[in-house]
Design an enzyme around this catalytic site. Structure first.
Site, PDB file in Angstrom:
ATOM      1  CD  GLU A 105       6.909   8.534  -6.520  1.00 49.96           C
ATOM      2  OE1 GLU A 105       6.611   9.739  -6.661  1.00 49.96           O
ATOM      3  OE2 GLU A 105       6.457   7.831  -5.604  1.00 49.96           O
TER       4      GLU A 105
HETATM    5  N1  COA Z   1      15.786   6.526   0.511  1.00 51.71           N
HETATM    6  C1  COA Z   1      16.991   6.305   1.060  1.00 51.71           C
HETATM    7  N2  COA Z   1      17.590   7.172   1.890  1.00 51.71           N
HETATM    8  C2  COA Z   1      16.936   8.294   2.172  1.00 51.71           C
HETATM    9  C3  COA Z   1      15.662   8.586   1.648  1.00 51.71           C
HETATM   10  C4  COA Z   1      15.094   7.637   0.766  1.00 51.71           C
HETATM   11  N3  COA Z   1      13.864   7.800   0.234  1.00 51.71           N
HETATM   12  N4  COA Z   1      15.270   9.781   2.119  1.00 51.71           N
HETATM   13  C5  COA Z   1      16.252  10.215   2.913  1.00 51.71           C
HETATM   14  N5  COA Z   1      17.257   9.328   2.956  1.00 51.71           N
HETATM   15  C6  COA Z   1      18.532   9.416   3.660  1.00 51.71           C
HETATM   16  C7  COA Z   1      19.451  10.439   3.005  1.00 51.71           C
HETATM   17  O1  COA Z   1      20.098   9.877   1.876  1.00 51.71           O
HETATM   18  C8  COA Z   1      20.410  10.757   4.130  1.00 51.71           C
HETATM   19  O2  COA Z   1      21.366   9.732   4.220  1.00 51.71           O
HETATM   20  P1  COA Z   1      22.893  10.042   4.689  1.00 51.71           P
HETATM   21  O3  COA Z   1      22.765  10.546   6.098  1.00 51.71           O
HETATM   22  O4  COA Z   1      23.565   8.727   4.572  1.00 51.71           O
HETATM   23  O5  COA Z   1      23.389  11.090   3.743  1.00 51.71           O
HETATM   24  C9  COA Z   1      19.501  10.662   5.356  1.00 51.71           C
HETATM   25  O6  COA Z   1      18.360   9.912   4.972  1.00 51.71           O
HETATM   26  C10 COA Z   1      19.067  12.029   5.835  1.00 51.71           C
HETATM   27  O7  COA Z   1      18.461  12.704   4.709  1.00 51.71           O
HETATM   28  P2  COA Z   1      18.755  14.241   4.326  1.00 51.71           P
HETATM   29  O8  COA Z   1      18.357  14.450   2.907  1.00 51.71           O
HETATM   30  O9  COA Z   1      20.168  14.616   4.701  1.00 51.71           O
HETATM   31  O10 COA Z   1      17.759  14.971   5.355  1.00 51.71           O
HETATM   32  P3  COA Z   1      16.924  16.300   5.139  1.00 51.71           P
HETATM   33  O11 COA Z   1      16.293  16.586   6.461  1.00 51.71           O
HETATM   34  O12 COA Z   1      17.780  17.362   4.531  1.00 51.71           O
HETATM   35  O13 COA Z   1      15.777  15.943   4.064  1.00 51.71           O
HETATM   36  C11 COA Z   1      14.046  14.598   3.050  1.00 51.71           C
HETATM   37  C12 COA Z   1      14.799  14.956   4.355  1.00 51.71           C
HETATM   38  C13 COA Z   1      13.106  13.431   3.361  1.00 51.71           C
HETATM   39  C14 COA Z   1      13.227  15.832   2.628  1.00 51.71           C
HETATM   40  C15 COA Z   1      15.063  14.259   1.940  1.00 51.71           C
HETATM   41  O14 COA Z   1      15.953  13.265   2.438  1.00 51.71           O
HETATM   42  C16 COA Z   1      14.480  13.718   0.660  1.00 51.71           C
HETATM   43  O15 COA Z   1      14.045  14.485  -0.171  1.00 51.71           O
HETATM   44  N6  COA Z   1      14.502  12.375   0.471  1.00 51.71           N
HETATM   45  C17 COA Z   1      14.077  11.740  -0.767  1.00 51.71           C
HETATM   46  C18 COA Z   1      12.575  11.457  -0.688  1.00 51.71           C
HETATM   47  C19 COA Z   1      12.048  10.907  -1.972  1.00 51.71           C
HETATM   48  O16 COA Z   1      12.223  11.441  -3.049  1.00 51.71           O
HETATM   49  N7  COA Z   1      11.324   9.789  -1.825  1.00 51.71           N
HETATM   50  C20 COA Z   1      10.613   9.153  -2.889  1.00 51.71           C
HETATM   51  C21 COA Z   1      11.285   7.930  -3.323  1.00 51.71           C
HETATM   52  S1  COA Z   1      10.400   7.154  -4.649  1.00 51.71           S
END
Ligand code: COA
Length: 263
Positions: A135
């Site tokens: 966060e």
């Molecule tokens: N909210 C919205 N969309 C999200 C998301 C979230 N919390 N987490 C992942 N996504 C989406 C990505 O934006 C991406 O969208 P796109 O295909 O339109 O570009 C899709 O999901 C795939 O994610 P990607 O990052 O390409 O996959 P990855 O396998 O490389 O990584 C994670 C997966 C979960 C490690 C990474 O997406 C991430 O760090 N997400 C953020 C998590 C986070 O910080 N959550 C806390 C929120 S308070």
């Protein structure tokens, strides 16, 4: 019917599966509403004795959906607050569910995903599960999940991981108490969750509900006379209850109690 989760009930076990794998099971208002409704139903359904929280795809849960959070920021102050309360309330319902809950964690759990794991009574993850309280990296705070995360890992580790937003491994999660068990793969996960579920199904359903209430009533309270009195009253109620009598009689008569399938 649900669009973002799957639910099933199988011989005493309710399973709620987050099913938004293309978004790594990030939760928006729709998913939060469905989870909240499903937790209520599982909590009220007498056929459910144990609740498992699982998810599809390679991530357990990427926390709050950042598109939803961004949208919510543009709402009126009242709507924005209503949205945050819905998430806080869903987590409360899970944490206080009268049935024991088990988190089945494969892959990453970030932000609110850590919160979901922390809300469950037992958490089992694969070696490749990883965690992060991201966060502050986003200019936000892990607010609604904080009571649950602090209860799971304690204030000291909460300070470190909430402030650094570092990623930490399943091994570290295990060390600090977020995970209770680590297993190699999905197969190991099913086996380990199965063993926990089997143990839980042997226990008195009312006793487990009362046990959860006991833990939250006693945790973090000083050992003052009111706490001592409260514990005495709780056991007094339970040993006089139908379930308590049945459990003690079954033990003394060398038979299974009536909440375990006979045969
Ligand atoms: N909210 C919205 N969309 C999200 C998301 C979230 N919390 N987490 C992942 N996504 C989406 C990505 O934006 C991406 O969208 P796109 O295909 O339109 O570009 C899709 O999901 C795939 O994610 P990607 O990052 O390409 O996959 P990855 O396998 O490389 O990584 C994670 C997966 C979960 C490690 C990474 O997406 C991430 O760090 N997400 C953020 C998590 C986070 O910080 N959550 C806390 C929120 S308070």
């Amino acid at each position: 019917m649900y669009n973002n989760i799957l639910t099933e009930i199988d011989i005493g076990v309710g399973i709620i599966t987050l099913n938004r794998p293309e978004r790594h099971n990030a939760f928006d208002d729709a998913l939060i509403g469905e989870l909240s409704a499903a937790i209520d139903l599982m909590a009220a359904e007498p056929a459910v004795r144990v609740l498992v929280i699982s998810s599809t795809g390679k991530s357990f849960c990427a926390g709050a959906d950042l598109n939803w959070m961004k949208r919510a920021a543009a709402y009126s102050a009242d709507e924005n607050l209503r949205d945050s309360r819905a998430l806080a309330e869903m987590l409360r319902k899970l944490a206080q569910c009268p049935k024991p809950t088990v988190a089945r964690v494969q892959g990453p759990a970030y932000g609110g995903g850590v919160g979901l794991v922390a809300c469950c009574d037992v958490a089992i993850g694969t070696f490749d599960a990883e965690f992060s309280l991201t966060e502050v990296k986003l200019g936000l705070i892990p607010a609604v999940i904080s009571p649950h995360v602090i209860a799971a890992i304690g204030e000291r580790y909460a300070r470190r991981y909430m402030l650094t937003a570092e990623r930490f491994s399943a091994a570290e999660a295990y060390r600090i108490g977020l995970l209770h068990e680590m297993v190699a793969d999905d197969e190991g996960l099913d086996e380990a969750v199965g063993e926990i579920v089997e143990a839980l199904l042997k226990n008195g359903p009312r006793a487990m509900a009362e046990c959860k209430a006991l833990i939250s009533a006693v945790a973090w309270k000083p050992l003052a006379p009111d706490v001592i009195e409260d514990t005495a009253q709780r056991i007094t109620r339970l040993r006089a209850s139908t379930e308590g009598r049945e459990g003690m009689n079954a033990f003394l008569e060398k038979r299974k109690p009536n909440w375990i399938a006979q045969g």
